[in-house]
Enzyme design. Sequence first.
Site, PDB file in Angstrom:
ATOM      1  N   GLU A   1       2.283  48.928 -13.057  1.00 15.92           N
ATOM      2  CA  GLU A   1       1.562  47.644 -13.021  1.00 15.92           C
ATOM      3  C   GLU A   1       1.212  47.384 -11.562  1.00 15.92           C
ATOM      4  O   GLU A   1       2.055  46.956 -10.772  1.00 15.92           O
ATOM      5  CB  GLU A   1       2.439  46.517 -13.572  1.00 15.92           C
ATOM      6  CG  GLU A   1       2.880  46.689 -15.007  1.00 15.92           C
ATOM      7  CD  GLU A   1       1.781  46.460 -16.017  1.00 15.92           C
ATOM      8  OE1 GLU A   1       0.653  46.113 -15.599  1.00 15.92           O
ATOM      9  OE2 GLU A   1       2.041  46.628 -17.221  1.00 15.92           O
TER      10      GLU A   1
ATOM     11  N   CYS B   1      -0.249  38.939  -9.378  1.00 17.83           N
ATOM     12  CA  CYS B   1      -1.092  40.082  -9.728  1.00 17.83           C
ATOM     13  C   CYS B   1      -2.295  39.635 -10.546  1.00 17.83           C
ATOM     14  O   CYS B   1      -3.324  40.308 -10.559  1.00 17.83           O
ATOM     15  CB  CYS B   1      -0.285  41.141 -10.481  1.00 17.83           C
ATOM     16  SG  CYS B   1       0.702  40.475 -11.821  1.00 17.83           S
TER      17      CYS B   1
END
Length: 511
Positions: free
Chosen positions: A265, A299
């Site tokens: 990720e 993110c």
Amino acid sequence: MSTITQTLSRLGATEPAVGVMTGTDWRVGHGELCEVMSPIDGSHLASIATATEADVESTVAAAQEAFLIWRSVPAPQRGEFVRKIGERLRMHKSDLATLVTWEAGKITQEALGEVQEMIDICDFAVGQSRQLYGLTIASERPLHRLAEQYHPLGAIGVISAFNFPVAVWAWNAMLAFVCGDPVIWKPSEKTPLCAIGCQAIIRQVLEDSPDVPNAISSVLVGRAEVGQAIASSSGLPLVSATGSVPMGRAVGKTVAARLGRSLLELGGNNAMILAPSADLELALRGIVFAAVGTCGQRCTTLRRLIVHQEIAEACLDRLKKIYANLVIGHPEQDGVLVGPLIDGRAWEAMQSALAAAQAQGGRVTGGEKLNTGVPEGGYYVRPAIVEISADAAIVHEETFAPILYVMRYNSLAEAITIHNNVPQGLASSIFTNDVCEAEWFCSASGSDCGIVNVNIGTSGAEIGGAFGGEKETGGGRESGSDAWKNYMRRTTNTVNYSHELPLAQGIQFDV
């Protein structure tokens, strides 16, 4: 006694200087000291003796032994262990959120929300423990059963980033636990106290669960070399890593060299398209929350706003007024919406990006350092708005800071092209009241991201939906849907209950 020491003590972590934690066994690491500083005011929180490569090896060996026991425990019983973790998290929600605020700089409500995500994934995983389904497949051979089963994979490594110092571990660990896998966690060296707090909660549960192997959960505090040792270990068939693209490349390369699995990720560089038909009031709330929350250090932070030419000026005028009035300051103070950057390096990266944007024709509003009244040592900034061309090189990079690049479009096809023309592919959004535009954006020819939203911002993923992205974001999926399959190995079983032995390709073989 400091706030942090008191908080850790309430969590049961009376030895916060340790760097190697395996279940209920905690000890000082053999590595150099890690000095933990708070982004709030630059104050010193702790000195932790970090783990070494030898500590990694011994921890992996203990986790492998635990796996031999845990894999044979029925999955619903493994779910009961996770249920107990969820109960403890509810009891200690406020204390764990305090650690998140002081180590990561999140405002109190965001910190509480992150711990709530941990509680939610526990609930999700408990349900999942009774739904680790395989398949029965129609066999072409008579009196044969063809099926697929899922089995525990083995001990796994989790490498997490500072911006979600507890939730990302929980997304991985709770599913891994119910799937039959022990977990070894290397937290960010910027937020190790959060990991110590989480492991203290695990220790409480283990003390009430004598049948659970002690090495089911471990924490190794350290820098990049500890993460690299985890990635290198053949005793960890899966390594889940969250962080920057360069970090992901290093981990992925190392794991691939030993033919292991990676769940990555990585970078986001997320965008929103703002169409003429959109509810502008709704969109402004979505834009600001997504762009400035966690001081632009998520993110899923909104970094690119692609706004239709017809409404660009009106949108920019409103945005600049809202940005000018944002309440920025100490994250524990009531009414504060934006806390500090994580450290001075983040401040320098932000200023470097803004200078590059100006050199590439961008017009910058905001971005300056603020005097918020917090004691010297924290980096508090005015979030920046940059009006810039979609062709500017800086727009294709992700800077982990509250910078919103605003560009214009004339047709939706042009907007989607601009949107997709970056190396990253995590979260995306469109605000529109045109159902055709919304469906186009969600289609195969629309957004190329792993998360595609309509009339909601880019941040705020829900437990239950698989989280992750494409391209340089790494392709990983965590936290929901069939993400549990990451933590298991699949077998295809054929059972012949006839008295014949039909061979493949119709071959006749007599003995």
